[in-house]
Motif scaffolding. Structure first.
Motif, short mmCIF file in Angstrom:
data_model
loop_
_atom_site.label_atom_id
_atom_site.label_comp_id
_atom_site.label_asym_id
_atom_site.label_seq_id
_atom_site.Cartn_x
_atom_site.Cartn_y
_atom_site.Cartn_z
N SER A 1 0.85 -1.20 0.00
CA SER A 1 0.00 0.00 0.00
C SER A 1 0.88 1.25 0.00
O SER A 1 1.07 1.89 1.04
N TYR A 2 1.42 1.60 -1.15
CA TYR A 2 2.32 2.75 -1.27
C TYR A 2 1.63 3.97 -1.88
O TYR A 2 2.30 4.91 -2.30
N ALA A 3 0.28 3.96 -1.91
CA ALA A 3 -0.42 5.10 -2.52
C ALA A 3 -0.09 6.39 -1.77
O ALA A 3 0.13 7.44 -2.38
N VAL A 4 -0.01 6.31 -0.43
CA VAL A 4 0.30 7.50 0.38
C VAL A 4 1.72 7.98 0.08
O VAL A 4 1.98 9.17 -0.07
N ASN A 5 2.64 7.02 -0.03
CA ASN A 5 4.04 7.39 -0.31
C ASN A 5 4.15 8.09 -1.66
O ASN A 5 4.87 9.08 -1.81
N MET A 6 3.41 7.58 -2.66
CA MET A 6 3.47 8.19 -4.00
C MET A 6 2.79 9.57 -3.99
O MET A 6 3.27 10.50 -4.64
N ILE B 1 8.98 3.21 11.14
CA ILE B 1 9.62 3.37 9.83
C ILE B 1 10.31 2.06 9.47
O ILE B 1 10.51 1.20 10.32
N LEU B 2 10.67 1.93 8.20
CA LEU B 2 11.38 0.72 7.78
C LEU B 2 12.83 0.82 8.24
O LEU B 2 13.41 1.91 8.22
N HIS B 3 13.38 -0.32 8.62
CA HIS B 3 14.82 -0.32 8.89
C HIS B 3 15.51 -0.55 7.55
O HIS B 3 15.50 -1.64 7.01
N ALA C 1 11.97 9.09 4.36
CA ALA C 1 11.39 9.59 3.11
C ALA C 1 10.39 8.55 2.61
O ALA C 1 10.36 7.42 3.10
N PRO C 2 9.56 8.89 1.62
CA PRO C 2 8.55 7.91 1.16
C PRO C 2 9.15 6.63 0.58
O PRO C 2 8.52 5.58 0.62
N THR C 3 10.38 6.70 0.06
CA THR C 3 11.01 5.47 -0.46
C THR C 3 12.48 5.39 -0.05
O THR C 3 13.28 4.75 -0.76
C1 LIG Z 1 9.50 3.88 3.24
C2 LIG Z 1 10.90 3.42 2.97
N1 LIG Z 1 11.86 3.68 3.88
C3 LIG Z 1 13.13 3.29 3.67
C4 LIG Z 1 13.51 2.62 2.51
C5 LIG Z 1 14.95 2.24 2.31
O1 LIG Z 1 15.12 0.84 2.41
P1 LIG Z 1 16.27 0.09 1.65
O2 LIG Z 1 17.55 0.80 1.97
O3 LIG Z 1 16.25 -1.28 2.21
O4 LIG Z 1 15.96 0.15 0.19
C6 LIG Z 1 12.54 2.32 1.56
C7 LIG Z 1 12.91 1.59 0.34
O5 LIG Z 1 12.16 1.47 -0.59
C8 LIG Z 1 11.21 2.73 1.79
O6 LIG Z 1 10.23 2.47 0.89
#
Ligand SMILES: Cc1ncc(COP(=O)(O)O)c(C=O)c1O
Length: 294
Positions: free
Chosen positions: A166-171, A219-221, A197-199
């Motif tokens: 579900s990346y609609a918000v990120n986009m 957040i994602l690690h 950041a979003p990605t």
């Molecule tokens: C929301 C978000 N945070 C952080 C990252 C960075 O992760 P990675 O370094 O594993 O690509 C991503 C990668 O797409 C992401 O979508």
């Protein structure tokens, strides 16, 4: 024009003791339809994914990505992915990549409504050219993510630490950043802390110390941030995970957004503030990120 590769996976149970999973893979034409209309990944974004950078046929940091896939599966109550099966699928996808930079995507969807198993597949395709972002840098704006620092702990059903489809918000956030004349965004919490950041992950430099927001705040690690911190530590720099107030964006000496495919993009401006940057350091970070890493 460019080559593409797609492999459907019949997901193995976590107790499957096979050593060779070739029989569970079906290579499909990436240009042909492969999913049914009842797929919950397309109907609800109900699934998880990973994007792995590939350099000259070498898939980078595969174990870190597989481990995060397992983490996302746990948060989403999806069956635990059989890591050896996915490892073998990644190897096949990497072998289909030519010279240069590519991206492998792993997707694990909840599958068909009331269906017996999740749907799983892997793709490979050439990466976009990110050389301008890596050398000239990017301008970013801060945008409110709309939740407080403690929301992920209070409301785990929001799946804030999972890499869901579900990346609609990120986009939408990226489109808002573009509308404001920037290239990218840094999410902030409603109570004034910096997220990601979003990605991509955010890294800040204060003198010889590199910090990133602690990955417990929904957040994602990032695998790239993890790998880069190991590299910076080996070079004698100090690194750390912190709860970072938005005000620190005004005092950092430098900043980067880092991710698996774009790699390290130096930030040249945050909101109204211009940042000087360090071209030599950024170039050495990207040289490291472009070298084969496991
Ligand atoms: C929301 C978000 N945070 C952080 C990252 C960075 O992760 P990675 O370094 O594993 O690509 C991503 C990668 O797409 C992401 O979508």
């Amino acid at each position: 024009m460019a080559w593409h590769f797609a492999l459907m996976i019949d997901p193995a149970g976590s107790g499957d003791t096979r050593s060779d999973f070739a029989g569970t893979f079906t290579e499909v034409d990436p240009a042909a339809p492969a999913l049914t209309v009842g797929e919950l990944s397309t109907q609800r974004g109900d699934g998880i994914f990973e994007s792995i950078g590939v350099i000259d046929g070498h898939a980078q940091e595969v174990e870190a990505h597989l481990s995060r896939l397992g983490h996302s599966a746990r948060l989403c109550d999806l069956p635990h992915p059989h890591l050896e099966q996915w490892r073998q699928a990644v190897a096949l996808a990497a072998a289909a990549c030519g010279a240069g930079e590519a991206v492998i995507k792993l997707i694990l969807s909840r599958g068909i409504e009331h269906g017996p198993t999740p749907t799983a597949w892997v793709t490979a395709a050439p990466a976009a050219d990110f050389s301008a972002a890596r050398t000239r840098g990017i301008r970013v704006v801060t945008l409110d993510r709309g939740y407080a620092l403690d929301t992920p702990a209070r409301a785990p059903w929001l799946l804030l630490g999972a890499k869901t489809l579900s990346y609609a918000v990120n986009m939408a956030t990226l489109r808002e950043a573009h509308r404001r004349g920037a290239d990218d965004a840094i999410f902030t919490t409603s109570d004034g802390y910096v997220l990601e950041a979003p990605t991509a992950s955010l890294i800040l430099r204060r003198g010889d110390v590199f910090v990133t927001p602690a990955p417990n705040a929904g957040i994602l690690h990032g695998t790239t941030q993890l790998s880069l911190f190991e590299h910076l530590e080996a070079r004698g720099f100090e690194t750390g995970y912190e709860t970072i107030p938005v005000s620190e964006l005004q005092t950092a000496d430098a900043a980067w957004l880092v991710s698996s495919v774009r790699l390290a993009a130096p930030v040249t401006a945050i909101d109204e503030r211009e940042l000087a940057g360090d071209a030599a350091l950024t170039a050495s970070m990207n040289a490291y990120l472009l070298s084969p890493r496991d």
